[in-house]
Design an enzyme around this catalytic site. Sequence first.
Site, PDB file in Angstrom:
ATOM      1  N   ARG A 176     -20.585  21.710  13.418  1.00 38.86           N
ATOM      2  CA  ARG A 176     -19.938  20.951  12.341  1.00 38.86           C
ATOM      3  C   ARG A 176     -18.470  20.838  12.718  1.00 38.86           C
ATOM      4  O   ARG A 176     -17.766  21.838  12.803  1.00 38.86           O
ATOM      5  CB  ARG A 176     -20.114  21.663  10.998  1.00 38.86           C
ATOM      6  N   HIS A 193     -23.506  12.261   9.390  1.00 41.37           N
ATOM      7  CA  HIS A 193     -24.154  13.523   9.002  1.00 41.37           C
ATOM      8  C   HIS A 193     -25.665  13.317   9.181  1.00 41.37           C
ATOM      9  O   HIS A 193     -26.412  13.180   8.207  1.00 41.37           O
ATOM     10  CB  HIS A 193     -23.796  13.840   7.537  1.00 41.37           C
ATOM     11  N   GLN A 223     -28.410  15.438   7.415  1.00 39.26           N
ATOM     12  CA  GLN A 223     -28.486  15.062   5.998  1.00 39.26           C
ATOM     13  C   GLN A 223     -29.318  13.785   5.856  1.00 39.26           C
ATOM     14  O   GLN A 223     -30.192  13.692   4.988  1.00 39.26           O
ATOM     15  CB  GLN A 223     -27.069  14.840   5.452  1.00 39.26           C
ATOM     16  N   ASP A 244     -21.629  10.561  -3.240  1.00 44.89           N
ATOM     17  CA  ASP A 244     -21.086  11.750  -2.579  1.00 44.89           C
ATOM     18  C   ASP A 244     -19.658  11.949  -3.093  1.00 44.89           C
ATOM     19  O   ASP A 244     -19.110  11.095  -3.805  1.00 44.89           O
ATOM     20  CB  ASP A 244     -21.130  11.553  -1.046  1.00 44.89           C
ATOM     21  N   CYS A 275     -25.758  14.519  -1.548  1.00 47.07           N
ATOM     22  CA  CYS A 275     -25.950  15.496  -0.464  1.00 47.07           C
ATOM     23  C   CYS A 275     -25.519  16.897  -0.873  1.00 47.07           C
ATOM     24  O   CYS A 275     -25.944  17.867  -0.263  1.00 47.07           O
ATOM     25  CB  CYS A 275     -25.190  15.044   0.771  1.00 47.07           C
ATOM     26  N   ARG A 284     -33.456  19.786   3.580  1.00 42.95           N
ATOM     27  CA  ARG A 284     -32.670  20.040   4.795  1.00 42.95           C
ATOM     28  C   ARG A 284     -33.428  21.006   5.708  1.00 42.95           C
ATOM     29  O   ARG A 284     -33.482  20.827   6.925  1.00 42.95           O
ATOM     30  CB  ARG A 284     -31.299  20.637   4.430  1.00 42.95           C
TER      31      ARG A 284
HETATM   32  N1   CP Z   1     -24.850  18.675   2.306  1.00 44.45           N
HETATM   33  C1   CP Z   1     -24.274  19.564   3.112  1.00 44.45           C
HETATM   34  O1   CP Z   1     -24.134  19.376   4.326  1.00 44.45           O
HETATM   35  O2   CP Z   1     -23.884  20.723   2.494  1.00 44.45           O
HETATM   36  P1   CP Z   1     -22.972  21.862   3.140  1.00 44.45           P
HETATM   37  O3   CP Z   1     -21.618  21.267   3.361  1.00 44.45           O
HETATM   38  O4   CP Z   1     -22.957  22.965   2.121  1.00 44.45           O
HETATM   39  O5   CP Z   1     -23.595  22.287   4.436  1.00 44.45           O
HETATM   40  N1  NVA Z   2     -18.749  13.695   2.802  1.00 39.45           N
HETATM   41  C1  NVA Z   2     -18.732  15.135   2.632  1.00 39.45           C
HETATM   42  C2  NVA Z   2     -20.096  15.690   2.848  1.00 39.45           C
HETATM   43  C3  NVA Z   2     -20.232  17.160   2.644  1.00 39.45           C
HETATM   44  C4  NVA Z   2     -21.606  17.673   2.946  1.00 39.45           C
HETATM   45  C5  NVA Z   2     -17.721  15.753   3.578  1.00 39.45           C
HETATM   46  O1  NVA Z   2     -17.639  15.322   4.732  1.00 39.45           O
HETATM   47  O2  NVA Z   2     -17.008  16.656   3.159  1.00 39.45           O
END
Ligand code: CP
Ligand code: NVA
Length: 308
Positions: A102, A129, A132, A225, A265, A293
């Site tokens: 990430r 993502h 997701q 989101d 998400c 997930r």
């Molecule tokens: N939706 C998602 O990726 O959640 P987290 O940021 O908690 O991993």
């Molecule tokens: N769009 C959000 C998604 C989190 C899972 C971010 O990037 O923070």
Amino acid sequence: MKDFLAISDYSSDEIQDLLDLAVALKKEYFEKGNAPIFKGKVLGMIFQKPSLRTRVSFDMAMRHGGGDALYLSPNEIGLGKRESIADVARVLSGYVQGLMARVFDHEHVLELAKWSEIPVINGLSDYNHPCQGMADALTIIEKFGKNSKGLNVSYVGDANNVTVSLMHVSALLGWNVTVGSPEGYDMNPKAVEIAQEIAKKTGSKLTFIRDPHEAVKGAHVIYTDTWTSMGQEEESAKREKVFPPYQVNAKLVGEADKDVIVMHCLPAHRGQELTDDVADGAHSVIFPQAHNRLHAQKAILARVFGVG
Ligand code: CP
Ligand code: NVA
């Protein structure tokens, strides 16, 4: 499949195959537990940002398959700061069998994949993502069936990384996508070009508009989101002024198809992009979506490891 970096790297058939595998692995898990397909494998999980779902679901996916996972926090790795990404990738390639990362900058996950001798999975970047997106598609298929070409998927709010993966998976599966976002918060143009290329082949219709009410007309799925993604925190006051008309509330949901499902998400900022009554209401699938997930990622892991 060596890496899993973007849904748009794959064909409609390959994405459908991944979803079929996710369905099978989910069924197997609930019936008798998963076979130990990840035995002897450890997934290194590099996090430059916080996480609940991604961290726990990848860890549990590995354990359910008889493998293990190792959490590497931002402070430990210092990706590209303490050590170059190329060196991190080559060192970890000798310790673990796969990586999930990430990152802030999408280029960084591409760089990791370039230098790794082991599979790399994108666990969210500023661009997309994809894990997701796969869980989202699994959730939509569970609700509307596998042969659901022509379904209307509407996203309202900030056209962000989550929207890119949702748009690409939807286009590959022949679903129509409408994005309603305010000026200045539009889709990444390159991601739109990619989606348009896919849509030419699958017949998916893509629409980008400003009006959230127009965006949800006829929607079978309403997705939203956060207004402020990780890394954009300094813009949050400005964003909180722009986005309120895009809130997914009972009125907006009432303007969609009567059987619409509401997706997010998570984490949700209740009272901002999503109201409590909708999040906890009859149309909401946000928790099954989060749980998917786990199942979608087992399929991704199985394909990149070439097992199962
Ligand atoms: N939706 C998602 O990726 O959640 P987290 O940021 O908690 O991993
Ligand atoms: N769009 C959000 C998604 C989190 C899972 C971010 O990037 O923070």
